[in-house]
Design a protein around this motif. Structure first.
Motif, mmCIF file in Angstrom:
data_model
loop_
_atom_site.group_PDB
_atom_site.id
_atom_site.type_symbol
_atom_site.label_atom_id
_atom_site.label_comp_id
_atom_site.label_asym_id
_atom_site.label_seq_id
_atom_site.Cartn_x
_atom_site.Cartn_y
_atom_site.Cartn_z
ATOM 1 N N THR A 251 38.579 -43.427 -12.393
ATOM 2 C CA THR A 251 37.509 -42.634 -11.801
ATOM 3 C C THR A 251 38.001 -41.253 -11.377
ATOM 4 O O THR A 251 39.036 -41.117 -10.723
ATOM 5 N N GLY A 252 37.228 -40.227 -11.759
ATOM 6 C CA GLY A 252 37.481 -38.872 -11.284
ATOM 7 C C GLY A 252 38.615 -38.134 -11.952
ATOM 8 O O GLY A 252 38.995 -37.062 -11.479
ATOM 9 N N VAL A 253 39.168 -38.664 -13.041
ATOM 10 C CA VAL A 253 40.310 -38.032 -13.698
ATOM 11 C C VAL A 253 39.845 -37.315 -14.968
ATOM 12 O O VAL A 253 39.292 -37.947 -15.869
ATOM 13 N N PRO A 254 40.065 -36.009 -15.085
ATOM 14 C CA PRO A 254 39.684 -35.288 -16.309
ATOM 15 C C PRO A 254 40.654 -35.611 -17.446
ATOM 16 O O PRO A 254 41.782 -36.054 -17.214
ATOM 17 N N ASP A 255 40.211 -35.371 -18.667
ATOM 18 C CA ASP A 255 41.091 -35.573 -19.824
ATOM 19 C C ASP A 255 42.170 -34.496 -19.884
ATOM 20 O O ASP A 255 43.280 -34.741 -20.358
ATOM 21 N N SER A 256 41.861 -33.301 -19.419
ATOM 22 C CA SER A 256 42.823 -32.206 -19.477
ATOM 23 C C SER A 256 42.439 -31.134 -18.457
ATOM 24 O O SER A 256 41.305 -31.084 -17.977
ATOM 25 N N SER A 257 43.415 -30.281 -18.147
ATOM 26 C CA SER A 257 43.168 -29.166 -17.238
ATOM 27 C C SER A 257 44.209 -28.092 -17.519
ATOM 28 O O SER A 257 45.249 -28.350 -18.139
ATOM 29 N N GLY A 258 43.930 -26.889 -17.049
ATOM 30 C CA GLY A 258 44.873 -25.804 -17.281
ATOM 31 C C GLY A 258 44.484 -24.559 -16.518
ATOM 32 O O GLY A 258 43.413 -24.487 -15.888
ATOM 33 N N SER A 259 45.349 -23.576 -16.558
ATOM 34 C CA SER A 259 45.080 -22.300 -15.913
ATOM 35 C C SER A 259 45.911 -21.218 -16.584
ATOM 36 O O SER A 259 46.894 -21.504 -17.282
ATOM 37 N N ALA A 260 45.513 -19.980 -16.386
ATOM 38 C CA ALA A 260 46.246 -18.830 -16.915
ATOM 39 C C ALA A 260 46.056 -17.664 -15.960
ATOM 40 O O ALA A 260 45.048 -17.580 -15.252
ATOM 41 N N TYR A 261 47.046 -16.757 -15.942
ATOM 42 C CA TYR A 261 46.943 -15.613 -15.039
ATOM 43 C C TYR A 261 47.598 -14.386 -15.648
ATOM 44 O O TYR A 261 48.439 -14.476 -16.555
ATOM 45 N N LEU A 262 47.198 -13.244 -15.131
ATOM 46 C CA LEU A 262 47.822 -11.957 -15.450
ATOM 47 C C LEU A 262 48.050 -11.229 -14.139
ATOM 48 O O LEU A 262 47.142 -11.139 -13.305
#
Length: 359
Positions: A251-262
């Motif tokens: 329950t409540g767990v996504p298949d994937s996640s990510g982030s990016a920054y500059l």
């Protein structure tokens, strides 16, 4: 915690002057002590062994008072009066073992074994069927990865894979239409597992510009039927079936996640400034309720933020924008007896200014 639910007008939804349909207070107490340490041993000039231990002791207690049961119904909301729970103490020792091989001056491979511990606690025994307490659950995790530096340390790239095994998993169970309690999966060993991989990098494009990103792919699932985790007597005392099945995602767990920054740093006379922009991604959450007939998937989302700041002497000032595109994202999703299609939305676009002074 003070729960107070007034009667509402069915047309306007506004509170009325009638008696509330629920009033309850609850106070929780926690005291914890921990001792931990790590040791490092250089087997060779390129191979290092690491070991760690952590001991902790925790005591929890919870005292409640049900003044008005939900909709003034004892079968639904429990018997009015004090609910005094027995204090419960938990202690354990967890360990971490790691081996690191620096096969070059710019790269290393590692393996790590680690034990996790989530404390148990005390339930408010509003009805006699709710267990007084629930036990800790634990994890065993195995992780293998590589960390590397490239281009004269301007580029850092890391990659890892992991596997996590759960023991005595804590899960919520409904004992009335109003109140839940936490219980443990005591009848099946290794009821759930999580595995996946992660990648991240940081790249200094110029002296002023740095970019970075990370991405995680995860698969958390039940290895057994959740109902088989509980004793037959406990299953019979539930007001609502647990639901779920072997192979179902957690329950409540996504298949994937990510982030990016500059990030861009600049100087203007004697002012040091920066500009940072980042995006956060989360994939669809396929399971928000173990019961298939109540489950509603949580859609994926992408959100962006930006910040412009400057420093002069002891003063820092920054202008920020959260949720630049004003994206409406579901951060959590509930579909139960009282929380039908309840969504916790993301914060709307927010523009603000911060000022920090160092003394």
């Amino acid at each position: 915690l003070h729960s107070h639910a007034p009667q509402t007008d069915p047309r306007s939804g506004l509170p009325t002057s009638g008696a509330p349909i629920l009033e309850r207070t609850s106070t929780g107490e926690q005291e914890s002590t921990a001792v931990f340490g790590e040791m490092y041993f250089d087997l060779t000039d390129r191979v290092q062994l690491i070991g760690g231990l952590r001991w902790f002791d925790m005591e929890r207690d919870q005292v409640g008072n049900l003044k008005i049961p939900f909709v003034n119904s004892v079968p639904i909301g429990g018997v009015p009066g004090p609910q005094v729970s027995t204090p419960r103490a938990f202690d354990d020792v967890t360990m971490k073992l790691e081996g690191v091989w620096r096969f070059s001056d710019d790269a290393q491979i590692y393996y790590q074994y680690a034990e996790g511990f989530r404390p148990g606690g005390v339930n408010s025994q509003i009805t006699p069927t709710i267990p007084l307490f629930y036990e800790p659950d634990t994890t065993e995790s195995h992780e293998i990865g590589i960390k590397s530096a490239w281009m004269d340390d301007r580029l850092y790239a890391n990659f890892s894979v992991y596997n996590i095994i759960w023991h005595d998993l804590q899960l919520g169970a409904s004992f009335t239409n109003q109140f839940n309690g936490l219980v443990n999966c005591t009848e099946r060993d290794e009821p759930a597992k999580s595995n996946g991989w992660e990648v991240e990098f940081t790249f200094q494009v110029t002296d002023a510009v740095t970019v970075g990103a990370n991405y995680s792919d995860m698969n958390s699932r039940w290895e057994v039927d959740p109902s088989s985790c509980l004793t037959p007597e406990l299953v019979a005392s539930l007001s609502d079936p647990l639901g779920g099945f072997a192979g179902q995602k957690m329950t409540g767990v996504p298949d994937s996640s990510g982030s990016a920054y500059l990030n861009y740093d600049f100087n203007l006379n004697d002012i040091s400034g920066y500009f940072r922009a980042d995006v956060v991604y989360q994939s669809e959450v396929p399971v928000n309720q173990m019961r298939v007939d109540r489950n509603i998937k949580n859609p994926s989302y992408v959100m962006a933020n930006a910040r412009l700041g400057a420093t002069r002497g002891n003063y820092d000032i920054a202008l920020y924008v959260k949720n630049v595109t004003n994206k409406v994202a579901n951060l959590s999703f509930f579909n139960t007896f009282q929380q039908e299609n309840r969504v916790t939305p993301s914060q709307p676009r927010t523009i603000g200014l911060t000022l920090d002074v160092r003394f």
